[in-house]
Write an enzyme that holds these catalytic residues in place. Structure first.
Site, mmCIF file in Angstrom:
data_model
loop_
_atom_site.group_PDB
_atom_site.id
_atom_site.type_symbol
_atom_site.label_atom_id
_atom_site.label_comp_id
_atom_site.label_asym_id
_atom_site.label_seq_id
_atom_site.Cartn_x
_atom_site.Cartn_y
_atom_site.Cartn_z
ATOM 1 N N ASN B 132 0.765 -1.176 0.039
ATOM 2 C CA ASN B 132 -0.023 0.266 -0.060
ATOM 3 C C ASN B 132 0.847 1.285 0.154
ATOM 4 O OD1 ASN B 132 -1.741 2.244 0.570
ATOM 5 N ND2 ASN B 132 -2.667 1.184 2.527
ATOM 6 N N CYS B 135 -2.137 5.165 0.374
ATOM 7 C CA CYS B 135 -3.026 6.105 1.475
ATOM 8 C C CYS B 135 -2.741 7.314 1.709
ATOM 9 C CB CYS B 135 -2.711 5.048 2.886
ATOM 10 S SG CYS B 135 -3.954 5.775 4.025
ATOM 11 N N ASN B 200 -5.169 4.279 -5.659
ATOM 12 C CA ASN B 200 -5.661 4.372 -4.270
ATOM 13 C C ASN B 200 -6.628 5.842 -4.148
ATOM 14 O OD1 ASN B 200 -6.030 4.507 -1.342
ATOM 15 N ND2 ASN B 200 -4.327 3.065 -1.446
ATOM 16 N N CYS B 352 -24.999 25.796 -26.473
ATOM 17 C CA CYS B 352 -24.578 26.118 -27.424
ATOM 18 C C CYS B 352 -24.312 27.640 -27.539
ATOM 19 C CB CYS B 352 -25.078 25.573 -28.802
ATOM 20 S SG CYS B 352 -24.301 26.149 -30.176
ATOM 21 N N CYS B 378 -21.235 25.016 -37.349
ATOM 22 C CA CYS B 378 -21.133 23.963 -36.237
ATOM 23 C C CYS B 378 -19.710 23.449 -36.470
ATOM 24 C CB CYS B 378 -21.976 22.705 -36.438
ATOM 25 S SG CYS B 378 -21.858 21.328 -35.210
ATOM 26 N N CYS B 381 -18.514 20.090 -31.815
ATOM 27 C CA CYS B 381 -17.773 20.278 -30.275
ATOM 28 C C CYS B 381 -18.454 18.985 -29.281
ATOM 29 C CB CYS B 381 -17.677 21.296 -29.600
ATOM 30 S SG CYS B 381 -19.252 21.992 -29.064
HETATM 31 C C1 LIG Z 1 -12.879 3.948 4.225
HETATM 32 C C2 LIG Z 1 -11.868 3.412 2.949
HETATM 33 C C3 LIG Z 1 -10.693 2.783 3.437
HETATM 34 C C4 LIG Z 1 -9.682 2.468 2.857
HETATM 35 N N1 LIG Z 1 -8.604 1.841 3.407
HETATM 36 C C5 LIG Z 1 -7.488 1.351 2.737
HETATM 37 C C6 LIG Z 1 -6.548 0.731 3.012
HETATM 38 O O1 LIG Z 1 -6.526 0.248 4.188
HETATM 39 N N2 LIG Z 1 -5.262 0.341 2.327
HETATM 40 C C7 LIG Z 1 -5.524 0.335 0.977
HETATM 41 O O2 LIG Z 1 -4.709 0.024 0.257
HETATM 42 N N3 LIG Z 1 -6.803 1.043 0.246
HETATM 43 C C8 LIG Z 1 -7.666 1.491 1.184
HETATM 44 N N4 LIG Z 1 -8.672 2.254 0.547
HETATM 45 C C9 LIG Z 1 -8.870 2.608 -0.689
HETATM 46 C C10 LIG Z 1 -9.492 1.438 -1.444
HETATM 47 O O3 LIG Z 1 -8.998 0.296 -1.362
HETATM 48 C C11 LIG Z 1 -9.837 1.747 -2.955
HETATM 49 O O4 LIG Z 1 -8.398 1.852 -3.461
HETATM 50 C C12 LIG Z 1 -10.337 3.043 -3.184
HETATM 51 O O5 LIG Z 1 -11.479 3.030 -2.512
HETATM 52 C C13 LIG Z 1 -10.976 3.279 -4.577
HETATM 53 O O6 LIG Z 1 -11.844 2.197 -4.985
HETATM 54 P P1 LIG Z 1 -13.527 2.442 -4.897
HETATM 55 O O7 LIG Z 1 -13.796 3.832 -5.834
HETATM 56 O O8 LIG Z 1 -14.004 1.315 -5.454
HETATM 57 O O9 LIG Z 1 -13.733 2.807 -3.530
HETATM 58 C C14 LIG Z 1 -9.764 2.585 1.460
HETATM 59 C C15 LIG Z 1 -10.955 3.051 0.965
HETATM 60 C C16 LIG Z 1 -11.946 3.551 1.780
HETATM 61 C C17 LIG Z 1 -13.079 4.296 1.143
#
Ligand SMILES: Cc1cc2nc3c(=O)[nH]c(=O)nc-3n(C[C@H](O)[C@H](O)[C@H](O)COP(=O)(O)O)c2cc1C
Ligand SMILES: Cc1cc2nc3c(=O)[nH]c(=O)nc-3n(C[C@H](O)[C@H](O)[C@H](O)COP(=O)(O)OP(=O)(O)OC[C@H]3O[C@@H](n4cnc5c(N)ncnc54)[C@H](O)[C@@H]3O)c2cc1C
Lengths: 447, 439
Positions: B132, B135, B200, B352, B378, B381
């Site tokens: 990860n 985050c 993420n 438009c 036109c 677009c």
């Molecule tokens: C409440 C919450 C907690 C999350 N915790 C983690 C985590 O602990 N580790 C991680 O890699 N991603 C974490 N994520 C990210 C998700 O894994 C994911 O990458 C992100 O939510 C995008 O996907 P989605 O649009 O389907 O939610 C978290 C997301 C949310 C909403």
């Protein structure tokens, strides 16, 4: 009356007269507001006789700009709460909504307008408009129905003194005394009256012009007059037995109902309503909801020619009202009180000038309906006796003739609008007329 | 019926749908329940450093009455003990041998600490490891998560620490909070990663309360940036996915994440190169049961298109991704309004007229408005057709004969060959030759 319908409990009456279209919750209103496409040059606005900028007020609901929403509505229509609840929206704004063309349900414009107005009134009617400085002119307004109220409000905003003279003890015209209670309650109409008074309009009730106070006196007191007198009592049937106790005009019957003193409205067990306009439907459904066991509508033409809106017809049928089409009353039976109605079958002949086929009696087809009450609802009379007192005011086919733009009558100091110029349309038309006439008056007085 | 099974960097699962590392994959209870409902795999909620969460840690973004277009969170990694998590992972994997169980890890930037956690993880028998590096809040301030993902050198270094001891596939999960996603993706590759996961969450503040002026999510009146996920991030995720997928230097299997709510979204990710797809917000909104439509819908669509396996779908749209400089300047389309379908909302006109190039005329016919495109003006677009609420009412119609092709890049080479440099005059000359008039 020979057989009076048994009384119901207060709760039962309230249930019977409860709103048939309940309010939207805030969440539902916002969801519906967001569904609106926000059309440009929108058909709904064009279809509204007062041309409310409907997409604008709806989008303001969506953003929770409730004060702004009410302002947009009131800028075009001073009796917007009544209109929201009583307008035949299916043939006006909602009927024009573009969603119909997509075979999707139209936006609930009526309910959204009502939501905006309910919010406005419940938030204590915050001031939305700035009044112009006093212009030193005064206008007397006869009648406190929607036409008179709208005219007065608009004049007041422009700094013109507006005094309303109302014959009845409670103002509001048919908004207060006519519209079915399951659509609009007296209290709704009086809220609107309160709004208009808050703009500085004076309403003098219990004054019948031409009777308690003469027109000449008014003319000398005011710089101009506005006639918002509506129409008169229900038309006579002109048949034998018409004066038998138990025969009543629809307007009178409905006004009794509108007092909301349900226990004390007399209604027979078996009731016939003569006529099939919207008022007849109202009288019939109201009689049913008061406890009448059998309510018949007797109409001389067929369903096809019936003037009532389809949705009103449907409501009456749901309420269990029975329809006698192609039937005309010939005699009210009974001496002390109504015992029945002698009718005759009709058939339709050649179309008249308006294209409506005129009914002709079928000889020897008389039949008798056993009844306790007859409600006359074949249209309203004009206030002929009063109108005749007005010099230079021209009346044609019972309607006061006015200029299309200024609403001025043949007498330059007298303007008119509402049912008295159109022969009886809707609240929304009266509201538009009143506002436009005010602008005509301002033009006349202030140039 | 199409075969939905995948092999993503050596991690196999019966379908491409994995739970993303997040609250839905927090525990054995949840992961087992998800498998029961049909999920193909799970990336266990990230484990590692000791953390403590706060209340009010989520913020939702509604749009026009639709709930949760976006979900923001300031949640940290798992707040349960590493040992408990690892034990549950081992049990879950044992119970569900055919599903993918992937551990997500985040520890401090210390080689020994990483070696330790990786070894303990491998011992559980899980199928793979996700690192990860994404985050964006809470952990990044402590030098982890996106603090790693944003610096390619760290990214490579830590990946190396992991891959030098891991005996199972390693995926590196990237943060979108970076200018060029290819940097960390290439670094992960160099560090020995077997695959990339992305995206993420995106740095964000969800809004401001107009009464209290609090931002939200609000923890006792205070907040700050959190990570945004949900439907609203999908376009960003698709772009970043395609950037990594077309990068020859990366050339790794990708697990696509970001705003996937249904099989259609998933199919788009796969068409742009994703191998597995991961879902978080949609599950947080509706629960695991959404998997039924996801697998069924994807399978039906594949049948309809004649695909028998996802290998045939993967990356099928990638060849369409190109530089602006390679797009045909002489491709000419105009809007045509189908008057029979028009419902007269006039949104095309106002869009438009106020928002584009004033090429639609509004007239009145018997009290009904009519919108007509002046085709000669036109510019094609597409705004009118985008705002039109009626399906297929406004169509963009190609009007050039397809014979002419000139891209910006080739035009610039032409100028160069003529010893000319780019100027407005030169450009107008070119436009005039092709009947293009800018007004
Ligand atoms: C409440 C919450 C907690 C999350 N915790 C983690 C985590 O602990 N580790 C991680 O890699 N991603 C974490 N994520 C990210 C998700 O894994 C994911 O990458 C992100 O939510 C995008 O996907 P989605 O649009 O389907 O939610 C978290 C997301 C949310 C909403
Ligand atoms: C039973 C019934 C139901 C209706 N339902 C609906 C509905 O659901 N929706 C809808 O849109 N429309 C409805 N209408 C029509 C609507 O009520 C009228 O179109 C509208 O009220 C007309 O407004 P107005 O101001 O012209 O007249 P009115 O509302 O009739 O007001 C006229 C006022 O003038 C007063 N007045 C008259 N003469 C004098 C005088 N000489 N001196 C002092 N005061 C005087 C009267 O007492 C009355 O208060 C209904 C009408 C009826 C009869």
């Amino acid at each position: 009356m020979q057989n009076i319908a048994p009384k119901l409990t207060h709760e039962q009456y309230e249930k019977n007269f409860a709103e048939i279209k309940p309010a939207l919750s805030p969440a539902a209103a916002i969801a519906e507001a967001n569904r609106c496409l926000y059309c440009y040059d929108s058909p709904c606005t064009k279809a509204c006789p007062t041309h409310i900028d409907i997409p604008a007020f709806i989008k303001k609901i969506a953003t929770r700009n409730m004060k702004g929403s009410a302002k947009t509505i009131l800028e075009s229509n001073w009796v917007a709460l009544t209109c929201a609840k009583a307008c035949p929206v299916a043939v006006l704004c909602e009927g024009a909504c573009v969603f119909n063309a997509k075979s999707e349900p139209p936006i609930e414009i009526g309910l959204l307008q009502r939501y905006a107005m309910d919010e406005y009134f419940s938030s204590g009617m915050p001031a939305l408009f700035t009044k112009a400085p006093a212009a030193g002119k005064s206008v007397g307004i006869i009648g406190s129905g929607p036409a008179g109220l709208a005219c007065a409000a608009e004049l007041a905003l422009h700094g013109v003194e507006a005094i309303i003279y109302e014959a009845k003890d409670i103002p509001g015209g048919l908004d207060t005394w006519g519209i079915a209670p399951y659509k609009v309650r007296k209290e709704d109409s009086l809220k609107e009256v309160g709004l208009i008074e808050s703009l500085g309009v004076t309403i003098k009730t219990g004054i019948k012009i031409g009777t308690n106070l003469q027109v000449d006196e008014l003319l000398s007191k005011h710089d101009a007059l506005f006639l918002g007198i509506g129409l008169g009592e229900s038309h006579e049937l002109a048949i034998e037995g018409e004066n038998t106790p138990g025969v009543i005009g629809a307007l009178q019957f409905i006004a009794d109902v509108k007092r909301e003193d349900w226990q004390n409205v007399v209604v027979g067990k078996r009731v016939a309503v003569i006529g099939a306009g919207n008022t007849a439907i109202d009288a019939a459904t109201e009689a049913r909801r008061l406890g009448a066991e059998q309510v018949l509508i007797v109409y001389r033409r067929s369903q096809h020619e019936m003037p009532a809106y389809g949705f009103e017809f449907d409501l009456a049928k749901t309420d269990g009202v029975q329809f006698y089409f192609l039937s005309a009353p010939v005699k009210v039976l009974g001496t002390e009180s109504v015992t029945g109605l002698k009718c005759i079958k009709m058939e339709l002949g050649e179309p008249d000038k308006q294209g409506r086929r005129s009914p002709k009696p079928v000889p020897g087809s008389e039949f008798i309906l056993e009844l306790d009450m007859v409600i006359k609802s074949i249209g309203q009379q004009t206030n002929a006796a009063f109108l005749q007192q007005l010099q230079d005011v021209v009346i044609e086919s019972g309607k006061v003739v006015v200029d299309d733009v200024t609403y001025q009558t043949g007498n330059p100091k007298i303007f008119a609008g509402g049912d008295c110029i159109n022969g009886g349309k809707e609240v929304v038309n009266a509201a538009y007329d009143g506002k436009r006439a005010a602008l005509g008056i301002i033009q006349f007085l202030l140039g | 019926m199409a075969d939905l099974s995948i092999n993503c960097a050596g991690i196999k699962s019966p379908n491409p749908f994995w739970l993303a590392s997040a609250p839905p994959s927090n525990s054995a209870y949840q992961n087992c329940k998800a498998f029961e409902e049909g999920w193909g795999g799970t990336v266990w909620k990230t484990i590692g450093e000791p953390v403590m969460n706060v209340c009010n840690r989520y913020g939702g973004l509604d749009y026009n009455g639709q709930k949760l277009m976006g979900l923001n969170n300031i949640e940290l990694i798992s707040d349960r003990d590493i040992a408990v998590n690892l034990k549950e992972m081992a049990e879950t994997k044992k119970m569900w041998p055919d599903r993918a169980v992937i551990a997500s890890l985040m520890v401090e930037s210390d080689r020994q600490v990483w070696h330790d956690i990786v070894k303990r993880t491998v011992d559980t028998g899980v199928d793979g490891i996700e690192l990860n590096y994404g985050c964006p809040h809470g952990m990044s301030e402590r030098g982890m998560g996106s603090a790693v993902g944003q610096v390619p050198e760290y990214c490579q270094m830590i990946t190396e620490w992991v891959t030098e001891v891991s005996t199972i596939p390693v995926l590196v999960k990237l943060t979108p909070n970076i200018g060029n996603i290819q940097g960390p993706a290439r670094a992960a590759k160099k560090g020995g990663a077997h695959g990339i996961s992305l995206i993420n969450t995106i740095n964000s503040i969800m809004g401001v309360n107009l009464d209290t002026f609090e931002t939200f999510p609000s923890v006792e009146g205070k907040g700050g940036h959190g990570g945004l996920a949900g439907p609203i991030v999908k376009p960003i995720a698709l772009n970043l996915l395609s950037q990594v997928a077309i990068d020859k230097e990366v050339n790794l299997p990708i697990s696509g994440i970001g705003g996937i709510s249904n099989w259609r979204d998933a199919a788009e990710f796969i068409l742009l190169g994703a191998n597995s797809v991961q879902v978080c917000t949609a599950v947080m909104h509706y629960g695991f049961r959404i998997i039924k439509d996801m697998t069924e819908g994807l399978s039906n669509w594949m049948d309809e298109k004649g695909f028998t396996s996802l290998d045939q779908v993967r990356g099928k749209a990638l060849h369409r991704i190109d530089d602006f400089g390679n797009l045909n300047l002489l491709f000419k389309s105009v809007a045509r309004i189908d008057q029979k379908k028009c419902i007269h909302c006039n949104l095309c006109y106002i869009a438009c007229n106020d928002g584009a190039h004033q090429c639609i005329d509004l007239s009145q016919e018997n009290g009904v408005s009519k919108t007509v495109v002046r085709e000669e003006d036109c510019v094609g677009c597409d705004l009118c057709s985008i705002v039109c609420p009626v399906e297929n009412c406004i169509e963009m119609v190609r009007i050039d004969d397809g014979a002419q092709h000139k891209t910006w890049n080739s035009l610039m080479s032409d100028f160069k060959a003529q010893n000319e440099s780019l100027s407005w005059e030169k450009l107008r000359e070119f436009q005039k030759k092709h009947g293009i008039e800018i007004h």
